[in-house]
Design a protein around this motif. Structure first.
Motif, PDB file in Angstrom:
ATOM      1  N   TYR A  41      72.809  48.370  30.512  1.00  0.00           N
ATOM      2  CA  TYR A  41      73.059  46.977  30.580  1.00  0.00           C
ATOM      3  C   TYR A  41      71.918  46.049  30.820  1.00  0.00           C
ATOM      4  N   LYS A  44      70.984  42.260  30.279  1.00  0.00           N
ATOM      5  CA  LYS A  44      72.444  41.829  29.694  1.00  0.00           C
ATOM      6  C   LYS A  44      72.924  40.806  31.143  1.00  0.00           C
ATOM      7  N   PRO A  47      78.955  39.568  31.538  1.00  0.00           N
ATOM      8  CA  PRO A  47      80.178  39.213  30.069  1.00  0.00           C
ATOM      9  C   PRO A  47      80.078  39.757  28.755  1.00  0.00           C
ATOM     10  N   VAL A  48      79.150  39.688  28.966  1.00  0.00           N
ATOM     11  CA  VAL A  48      78.567  40.717  28.091  1.00  0.00           C
ATOM     12  C   VAL A  48      78.445  42.169  28.370  1.00  0.00           C
ATOM     13  N   ILE A  50      80.915  43.529  30.451  1.00  0.00           N
ATOM     14  CA  ILE A  50      81.975  43.479  30.802  1.00  0.00           C
ATOM     15  C   ILE A  50      82.130  44.038  29.171  1.00  0.00           C
ATOM     16  N   LYS A  51      82.204  42.893  28.048  1.00  0.00           N
ATOM     17  CA  LYS A  51      82.745  43.363  26.660  1.00  0.00           C
ATOM     18  C   LYS A  51      82.756  45.068  26.379  1.00  0.00           C
ATOM     19  N   LYS A  52      81.078  45.594  26.618  1.00  0.00           N
ATOM     20  CA  LYS A  52      80.766  46.549  25.582  1.00  0.00           C
ATOM     21  C   LYS A  52      81.118  47.341  26.783  1.00  0.00           C
ATOM     22  N   TYR A  53      81.984  47.966  28.472  1.00  0.00           N
ATOM     23  CA  TYR A  53      82.186  49.025  29.105  1.00  0.00           C
ATOM     24  C   TYR A  53      82.892  49.556  28.813  1.00  0.00           C
TER      25      TYR A  53
END
Length: 99
Positions: A41, A44, A47-48, A50-53
């Motif tokens: 990350y 990044k 917000p990005v 968190i979406k991919k975590y």
């Protein structure tokens, strides 16, 4: 994402607390990006990230009553609950509904 525009308090202490917590949260995110797990990350935004975590940790359930408590794996707790009689389940249902 940090919801600064949604903060509506006009009290000085609340405003200062909110700003300090935002800064601490931002610094923790920056520290996390410097860890081995957070390297993916590194470039990044939050917000990005968190979406991919994807959380790979096992889910736990903590049950407590007075001074006593127990920590169960989620699956273990579900099996324990399903093995209880209907009478016991009916006593547990109102408690579990609060979660």
């Amino acid at each position: 994402f940090w919801k600064l525009e949604d903060f509506k308090s006009t009290k000085y202490n609340f405003i200062v607390f909110h700003i300090v917590m935002l800064l601490i949260g931002y610094m923790y995110f920056q520290i996390y990006k410097n860890t081995e797990e957070g390297q993916k990350y590194a470039k990044k935004s939050l917000p990005v990230a968190i979406k991919k975590y994807v959380c790979k940790k096992e889910k736990k359930v903590i049950i407590y009553r007075g001074r006593y408590f127990a920590i169960f794996n989620f699956l273990e707790f579900i099996k324990l609950y399903s093995s209880c009689s209907e009478e016991i389940q009916s006593l547990l249902d109102p408690i579990l509904a609060l979660v």
